[in-house]
Design an enzyme around this catalytic site. Structure first.
Site, PDB file in Angstrom:
ATOM      1  CE1 TYR A  47     -11.218   5.306   4.136  1.00 57.00           C
ATOM      2  CE2 TYR A  47     -12.192   7.448   4.743  1.00 57.00           C
ATOM      3  CZ  TYR A  47     -11.234   6.771   3.947  1.00 57.00           C
ATOM      4  OH  TYR A  47     -10.419   7.511   3.354  1.00 57.00           O
ATOM      5  CB  SER A  80      -1.652   4.099  -0.499  1.00 56.67           C
ATOM      6  OG  SER A  80      -2.005   5.430  -0.501  1.00 56.67           O
ATOM      7  CB  THR A 113      -6.026   9.063  -2.800  1.00 53.51           C
ATOM      8  OG1 THR A 113      -6.238   9.087  -1.501  1.00 53.51           O
ATOM      9  CG2 THR A 113      -7.234   8.530  -3.419  1.00 53.51           C
ATOM     10  CE  LYS A 186      -5.322  12.765  -0.749  1.00 52.57           C
ATOM     11  NZ  LYS A 186      -5.530  11.370   0.227  1.00 52.57           N
ATOM     12  CD  GLU A 307      18.022  30.655  -2.595  1.00 57.64           C
ATOM     13  OE1 GLU A 307      18.661  30.797  -2.075  1.00 57.64           O
ATOM     14  OE2 GLU A 307      17.414  31.737  -3.155  1.00 57.64           O
TER      15      GLU A 307
HETATM   16  C1  SIN Z   1      -4.907   5.477   1.407  1.00 59.18           C
HETATM   17  O1  SIN Z   1      -4.131   6.268   0.874  1.00 59.18           O
HETATM   18  O2  SIN Z   1      -4.718   4.035   1.297  1.00 59.18           O
HETATM   19  C2  SIN Z   1      -6.011   5.761   2.317  1.00 59.18           C
HETATM   20  C3  SIN Z   1      -6.568   7.075   1.846  1.00 59.18           C
HETATM   21  C4  SIN Z   1      -7.165   6.966   0.350  1.00 59.18           C
HETATM   22  O3  SIN Z   1      -7.073   6.171  -0.293  1.00 59.18           O
HETATM   23  O4  SIN Z   1      -7.738   7.936   0.103  1.00 59.18           O
END
Ligand code: SIN
Length: 350
Positions: A47, A80, A113, A186, A307
Protein backbone atom coordinates in the site's frame (compact mmCIF):
# COMPACT_ATOMS: atom_id res chain seq x y z
CA UNK A 1 -33.04 15.77 35.07
CA UNK A 2 -29.33 16.66 34.98
CA UNK A 3 -28.53 13.74 37.28
CA UNK A 4 -30.45 11.35 35.01
CA UNK A 5 -28.55 12.68 31.99
CA UNK A 6 -25.19 12.23 33.75
CA UNK A 7 -26.10 8.66 34.74
CA UNK A 8 -27.01 7.83 31.15
CA UNK A 9 -23.72 9.29 29.92
CA UNK A 10 -21.76 7.28 32.46
CA UNK A 11 -23.64 4.14 31.48
CA UNK A 12 -22.83 4.59 27.80
CA UNK A 13 -19.18 5.03 28.71
CA UNK A 14 -18.37 8.66 28.01
CA UNK A 15 -16.53 9.62 31.19
CA UNK A 16 -15.10 13.01 30.21
CA UNK A 17 -18.42 14.25 28.87
CA UNK A 18 -20.16 13.00 32.00
CA UNK A 19 -17.84 15.22 34.03
CA UNK A 20 -19.15 18.17 32.06
CA UNK A 21 -15.94 19.24 30.29
CA UNK A 22 -14.06 17.71 27.44
CA UNK A 23 -10.28 18.02 27.18
CA UNK A 24 -8.83 19.97 24.27
CA UNK A 25 -6.59 17.69 22.25
CA UNK A 26 -4.65 18.71 19.15
CA UNK A 27 -3.88 16.00 16.60
CA UNK A 28 -0.64 16.60 14.71
CA UNK A 29 -0.48 14.40 11.63
CA UNK A 30 2.83 13.35 10.10
CA UNK A 31 1.83 10.53 7.71
CA UNK A 32 2.60 6.80 7.99
CA UNK A 33 0.44 3.74 7.46
CA UNK A 34 -2.29 5.18 9.66
CA UNK A 35 -2.73 7.63 6.78
CA UNK A 36 -2.02 4.99 4.15
CA UNK A 37 -4.24 3.69 1.37
CA UNK A 38 -4.22 0.38 -0.49
CA UNK A 39 -5.71 -0.68 -3.81
CA UNK A 40 -8.28 -2.97 -2.12
CA UNK A 41 -9.56 -3.71 1.37
CA UNK A 42 -7.29 -6.76 1.52
CA UNK A 43 -4.15 -4.86 0.56
CA UNK A 44 -2.00 -4.89 3.70
CA UNK A 45 1.32 -5.10 1.87
CA UNK A 46 2.34 -2.84 -0.99
CA UNK A 47 0.00 0.00 0.00
CA UNK A 48 1.06 3.65 -0.04
CA UNK A 49 1.76 5.33 3.30
CA UNK A 50 1.01 9.00 4.02
CA UNK A 51 -1.93 9.71 1.67
CA UNK A 52 -4.89 10.61 3.88
CA UNK A 53 -5.03 14.09 5.44
CA UNK A 54 -5.62 14.86 9.09
CA UNK A 55 -9.24 16.00 8.62
CA UNK A 56 -10.13 12.70 6.97
CA UNK A 57 -8.42 10.80 9.81
CA UNK A 58 -10.52 12.72 12.33
CA UNK A 59 -13.74 12.37 10.32
CA UNK A 60 -13.22 8.60 10.15
CA UNK A 61 -13.63 8.41 13.94
CA UNK A 62 -16.76 10.43 14.84
CA UNK A 63 -16.54 9.00 18.38
CA UNK A 64 -13.60 11.37 19.01
CA UNK A 65 -16.05 14.23 19.48
CA UNK A 66 -17.53 12.45 22.49
CA UNK A 67 -14.22 12.21 24.35
CA UNK A 68 -12.40 15.42 23.45
CA UNK A 69 -12.55 18.70 21.57
CA UNK A 70 -10.21 17.73 18.78
CA UNK A 71 -8.62 19.79 16.07
CA UNK A 72 -6.01 18.70 13.58
CA UNK A 73 -2.88 20.07 11.95
CA UNK A 74 -0.98 18.47 9.09
CA UNK A 75 2.63 19.02 10.17
CA UNK A 76 4.10 16.86 7.40
CA UNK A 77 2.95 13.97 5.21
CA UNK A 78 5.70 11.35 5.03
CA UNK A 79 6.41 7.65 5.41
CA UNK A 80 8.37 7.54 8.63
CA UNK A 81 11.54 6.06 7.13
CA UNK A 82 11.96 9.61 5.79
CA UNK A 83 11.77 11.18 9.25
CA UNK A 84 14.89 13.24 9.94
CA UNK A 85 16.49 15.59 12.46
CA UNK A 86 15.05 18.74 10.87
CA UNK A 87 11.52 17.29 10.95
CA UNK A 88 12.01 16.38 14.63
CA UNK A 89 13.06 19.93 15.44
CA UNK A 90 10.02 21.30 13.64
CA UNK A 91 7.73 18.87 15.46
CA UNK A 92 9.26 19.52 18.90
CA UNK A 93 8.90 23.28 18.43
CA UNK A 94 5.25 22.98 17.40
CA UNK A 95 4.47 20.62 20.30
CA UNK A 96 6.12 23.02 22.77
CA UNK A 97 4.23 26.00 21.30
CA UNK A 98 0.90 24.21 21.57
CA UNK A 99 1.47 22.84 25.06
CA UNK A 100 2.34 26.33 26.30
CA UNK A 101 -1.24 27.36 25.45
CA UNK A 102 -3.78 27.19 28.26
CA UNK A 103 -6.43 25.88 25.86
CA UNK A 104 -4.43 22.76 24.91
CA UNK A 105 -4.60 19.83 27.33
CA UNK A 106 -2.75 17.22 25.32
CA UNK A 107 -1.37 16.27 21.94
CA UNK A 108 -1.71 13.21 19.75
CA UNK A 109 0.77 12.70 16.94
CA UNK A 110 -0.10 10.31 14.13
CA UNK A 111 3.08 8.74 12.78
CA UNK A 112 4.46 5.87 10.73
CA UNK A 113 5.40 2.93 12.89
CA UNK A 114 8.87 2.35 11.43
CA UNK A 115 10.51 5.19 13.35
CA UNK A 116 7.76 5.99 15.86
CA UNK A 117 10.03 4.94 18.74
CA UNK A 118 12.70 7.42 17.67
CA UNK A 119 10.34 10.39 17.36
CA UNK A 120 8.83 9.43 20.72
CA UNK A 121 12.24 9.38 22.42
CA UNK A 122 13.34 12.63 20.76
CA UNK A 123 10.19 14.37 22.03
CA UNK A 124 10.57 12.66 25.42
CA UNK A 125 13.85 14.55 25.76
CA UNK A 126 12.83 17.88 24.22
CA UNK A 127 9.19 18.61 25.11
CA UNK A 128 9.05 21.10 27.96
CA UNK A 129 5.72 20.26 29.51
CA UNK A 130 4.10 17.67 31.75
CA UNK A 131 0.97 17.67 29.58
CA UNK A 132 0.41 14.38 27.74
CA UNK A 133 1.96 13.75 24.34
CA UNK A 134 0.80 10.49 22.77
CA UNK A 135 2.07 9.06 19.51
CA UNK A 136 -0.11 6.64 17.59
CA UNK A 137 0.23 4.75 14.33
CA UNK A 138 -1.19 1.72 12.61
CA UNK A 139 0.07 -1.48 11.09
CA UNK A 140 -2.74 -1.68 8.52
CA UNK A 141 -3.59 1.12 6.08
CA UNK A 142 -6.80 3.08 6.51
CA UNK A 143 -8.46 1.19 3.64
CA UNK A 144 -7.84 -2.30 5.08
CA UNK A 145 -10.30 -4.72 6.67
CA UNK A 146 -9.84 -4.31 10.43
CA UNK A 147 -7.68 -1.22 10.03
CA UNK A 148 -6.14 -0.56 13.43
CA UNK A 149 -5.67 3.20 12.90
CA UNK A 150 -9.14 4.35 14.05
CA UNK A 151 -9.09 2.52 17.39
CA UNK A 152 -5.48 3.56 18.00
CA UNK A 153 -6.39 7.20 17.28
CA UNK A 154 -9.46 6.97 19.53
CA UNK A 155 -7.41 5.49 22.39
CA UNK A 156 -4.63 8.01 21.81
CA UNK A 157 -7.04 10.95 22.12
CA UNK A 158 -8.55 9.59 25.35
CA UNK A 159 -5.04 9.04 26.72
CA UNK A 160 -3.85 12.51 25.70
CA UNK A 161 -6.86 14.05 27.42
CA UNK A 162 -6.52 12.00 30.59
CA UNK A 163 -5.12 13.15 33.93
CA UNK A 164 -3.49 9.71 34.26
CA UNK A 165 -1.06 10.52 31.43
CA UNK A 166 0.09 13.85 32.90
CA UNK A 167 3.79 13.74 33.83
CA UNK A 168 4.36 10.27 32.34
CA UNK A 169 6.54 11.46 29.46
CA UNK A 170 5.84 10.84 25.80
CA UNK A 171 3.71 7.73 25.31
CA UNK A 172 3.26 5.38 22.36
CA UNK A 173 -0.21 3.86 22.17
CA UNK A 174 -1.19 1.07 19.78
CA UNK A 175 -2.98 -2.25 20.16
CA UNK A 176 -4.65 -1.14 23.43
CA UNK A 177 -1.23 -0.89 25.12
CA UNK A 178 0.59 2.15 26.48
CA UNK A 179 4.37 2.10 26.13
CA UNK A 180 6.91 4.64 27.39
CA UNK A 181 9.03 6.44 24.78
CA UNK A 182 12.38 5.39 26.25
CA UNK A 183 11.87 1.67 26.17
CA UNK A 184 9.41 0.95 23.36
CA UNK A 185 10.60 -0.59 20.12
CA UNK A 186 9.07 -2.10 16.99
CA UNK A 187 9.68 -5.86 17.16
CA UNK A 188 7.73 -7.32 14.24
CA UNK A 189 7.58 -6.25 10.59
CA UNK A 190 3.85 -6.71 10.20
CA UNK A 191 1.72 -7.72 13.17
CA UNK A 192 -0.51 -5.34 15.15
CA UNK A 193 1.18 -6.34 18.43
CA UNK A 194 4.59 -5.25 17.16
CA UNK A 195 5.32 -2.66 19.87
CA UNK A 196 7.08 -3.93 22.99
CA UNK A 197 9.28 -2.58 25.73
CA UNK A 198 11.55 -5.62 25.90
CA UNK A 199 12.29 -6.94 29.40
CA UNK A 200 11.07 -3.74 31.10
CA UNK A 201 7.44 -3.95 30.05
CA UNK A 202 4.72 -1.64 28.83
CA UNK A 203 3.12 0.89 31.18
CA UNK A 204 -0.55 0.09 30.94
CA UNK A 205 -3.68 -0.66 28.94
CA UNK A 206 -6.37 1.34 27.20
CA UNK A 207 -9.61 -0.38 28.05
CA UNK A 208 -13.24 0.64 28.41
CA UNK A 209 -12.49 4.22 27.30
CA UNK A 210 -9.94 4.70 30.04
CA UNK A 211 -6.20 4.64 30.61
CA UNK A 212 -5.00 2.07 33.16
CA UNK A 213 -1.39 2.59 34.28
CA UNK A 214 0.59 -0.03 36.24
CA UNK A 215 4.14 1.34 36.04
CA UNK A 216 6.17 4.31 34.83
CA UNK A 217 9.70 5.00 33.68
CA UNK A 218 12.15 6.05 36.39
CA UNK A 219 14.29 7.97 33.87
CA UNK A 220 14.03 11.75 33.59
CA UNK A 221 12.05 13.14 30.68
CA UNK A 222 10.22 16.14 29.15
CA UNK A 223 10.11 19.09 31.58
CA UNK A 224 12.96 17.56 33.63
CA UNK A 225 15.63 17.30 30.94
CA UNK A 226 18.52 19.70 30.25
CA UNK A 227 17.90 19.82 26.49
CA UNK A 228 16.47 22.87 24.77
CA UNK A 229 15.95 22.80 21.01
CA UNK A 230 13.94 26.01 20.78
CA UNK A 231 16.78 27.89 19.04
CA UNK A 232 18.23 25.01 17.03
CA UNK A 233 17.70 24.37 13.34
CA UNK A 234 20.28 21.59 13.07
CA UNK A 235 21.62 18.76 15.23
CA UNK A 236 25.20 17.43 15.40
CA UNK A 237 25.82 14.62 12.90
CA UNK A 238 25.76 11.19 14.55
CA UNK A 239 25.54 7.84 12.76
CA UNK A 240 25.31 4.18 13.70
CA UNK A 241 27.72 1.35 12.94
CA UNK A 242 26.49 -2.24 13.23
CA UNK A 243 28.54 -5.20 14.45
CA UNK A 244 28.63 -8.65 12.86
CA UNK A 245 31.06 -11.45 12.12
CA UNK A 246 33.59 -10.28 9.54
CA UNK A 247 32.99 -6.68 10.64
CA UNK A 248 35.16 -4.03 9.01
CA UNK A 249 35.98 -0.35 9.49
CA UNK A 250 34.72 0.98 6.14
CA UNK A 251 31.53 2.63 7.40
CA UNK A 252 33.21 4.12 10.48
CA UNK A 253 35.97 5.70 8.41
CA UNK A 254 33.39 7.06 5.97
CA UNK A 255 31.32 8.59 8.75
CA UNK A 256 34.37 10.27 10.23
CA UNK A 257 35.45 11.54 6.79
CA UNK A 258 31.94 12.96 6.33
CA UNK A 259 32.37 15.00 9.51
CA UNK A 260 30.34 13.09 12.11
CA UNK A 261 30.64 14.48 15.63
CA UNK A 262 29.48 11.27 17.27
CA UNK A 263 29.21 7.57 16.48
CA UNK A 264 27.08 4.87 18.05
CA UNK A 265 28.34 1.36 17.50
CA UNK A 266 25.79 -1.44 17.98
CA UNK A 267 28.27 -4.11 18.91
CA UNK A 268 27.78 -7.83 19.25
CA UNK A 269 26.64 -9.24 22.61
CA UNK A 270 27.52 -6.84 25.43
CA UNK A 271 28.68 -4.28 22.89
CA UNK A 272 31.88 -6.06 21.87
CA UNK A 273 33.80 -4.76 18.85
CA UNK A 274 36.12 -6.57 16.43
CA UNK A 275 39.74 -5.40 16.79
CA UNK A 276 39.72 -3.54 13.47
CA UNK A 277 36.49 -1.78 14.38
CA UNK A 278 37.87 -0.79 17.76
CA UNK A 279 40.98 0.64 16.12
CA UNK A 280 38.81 2.71 13.76
CA UNK A 281 36.72 3.95 16.69
CA UNK A 282 39.91 4.89 18.56
CA UNK A 283 41.06 6.82 15.50
CA UNK A 284 37.67 8.55 15.34
CA UNK A 285 37.94 9.43 19.02
CA UNK A 286 41.40 10.96 18.42
CA UNK A 287 39.73 13.27 15.90
CA UNK A 288 37.24 14.42 18.53
CA UNK A 289 34.34 12.08 17.67
CA UNK A 290 32.42 10.89 20.74
CA UNK A 291 31.92 7.10 20.63
CA UNK A 292 28.97 5.38 22.28
CA UNK A 293 29.02 1.63 22.71
CA UNK A 294 25.61 0.01 22.30
CA UNK A 295 24.46 -3.55 21.59
CA UNK A 296 22.74 -5.15 18.62
CA UNK A 297 20.99 -7.62 20.99
CA UNK A 298 18.21 -5.16 21.80
CA UNK A 299 18.11 -6.11 25.47
CA UNK A 300 20.15 -5.58 28.59
CA UNK A 301 22.67 -3.12 30.01
CA UNK A 302 25.91 -2.54 28.10
CA UNK A 303 28.32 -2.87 31.01
CA UNK A 304 30.83 -0.07 31.35
CA UNK A 305 34.39 -1.49 31.28
CA UNK A 306 32.96 -4.95 30.53
CA UNK A 307 33.70 -6.18 27.00
CA UNK A 308 35.77 -3.06 26.36
CA UNK A 309 37.83 -0.95 28.76
CA UNK A 310 35.75 2.19 28.25
CA UNK A 311 37.85 4.26 30.66
CA UNK A 312 40.95 3.52 28.61
CA UNK A 313 39.31 4.14 25.22
CA UNK A 314 37.24 7.05 26.57
CA UNK A 315 34.05 5.50 25.18
CA UNK A 316 30.55 6.05 26.58
CA UNK A 317 28.17 3.12 27.13
CA UNK A 318 24.53 3.28 26.05
CA UNK A 319 23.13 1.58 29.17
CA UNK A 320 19.91 -0.14 27.92
CA UNK A 321 19.22 2.20 25.00
CA UNK A 322 19.10 0.58 21.59
CA UNK A 323 21.39 2.08 18.96
CA UNK A 324 18.72 4.26 17.29
CA UNK A 325 17.78 5.83 20.63
CA UNK A 326 21.42 6.16 21.70
CA UNK A 327 21.94 8.16 18.49
CA UNK A 328 19.23 10.61 19.58
CA UNK A 329 20.58 11.06 23.10
CA UNK A 330 24.12 11.49 21.76
CA UNK A 331 22.98 14.20 19.30
CA UNK A 332 21.21 16.08 22.08
CA UNK A 333 24.12 15.57 24.47
CA UNK A 334 26.48 17.05 21.87
CA UNK A 335 24.34 20.21 21.77
CA UNK A 336 25.49 20.72 25.39
CA UNK A 337 29.00 19.29 25.73
CA UNK A 338 31.70 17.03 24.30
CA UNK A 339 32.85 15.94 27.76
CA UNK A 340 32.52 12.15 27.75
CA UNK A 341 32.07 11.92 31.53
CA UNK A 342 29.15 14.31 31.34
CA UNK A 343 27.72 12.46 28.35
CA UNK A 344 28.01 9.18 30.28
CA UNK A 345 26.05 10.81 33.11
CA UNK A 346 23.33 11.70 30.60
CA UNK A 347 23.12 8.10 29.41
CA UNK A 348 22.53 7.01 33.01
CA UNK A 349 19.99 9.81 33.56
CA UNK A 350 17.73 9.60 30.52
C1 SIN B 1 5.85 4.19 8.04
O1 SIN B 1 6.55 4.00 9.04
O2 SIN B 1 5.59 5.34 7.63
C2 SIN B 1 5.31 3.05 7.26
C3 SIN B 1 5.00 1.87 8.10
C4 SIN B 1 3.94 2.08 9.12
O3 SIN B 1 3.48 3.17 9.41
O4 SIN B 1 3.52 1.05 9.72
Amino acid sequence: MRRVLLSILLLIGVPALAQGTLPNVVILATGGTIAGTGATSTTTVGYTAAKVGVEALIDAVPELKKVANVRGEQVMQIASENMNNEAWLKLAKRVNQLLAQADVDGIVITHGTDTIEETAYFLNLTVKSKKPVVIVGAMRPSTAISADGPINLYNGVILAGSKEAVGKGVLVCLNDQINGARDVTKTNTATADTFRSPDLGFLGYMQDNKAHFYRQSTRKHTADTEFDVSNLDKLPAVDIGYGSANANDIAIKAYVAAGDKGLVYAGTGDGSQADGVKAALDAAHKKGVVVVRSSRTGNGIVARNGEVNDDQHDFVVADTLNAQKARILLMLALTRTTDTKDIQRMFYTY
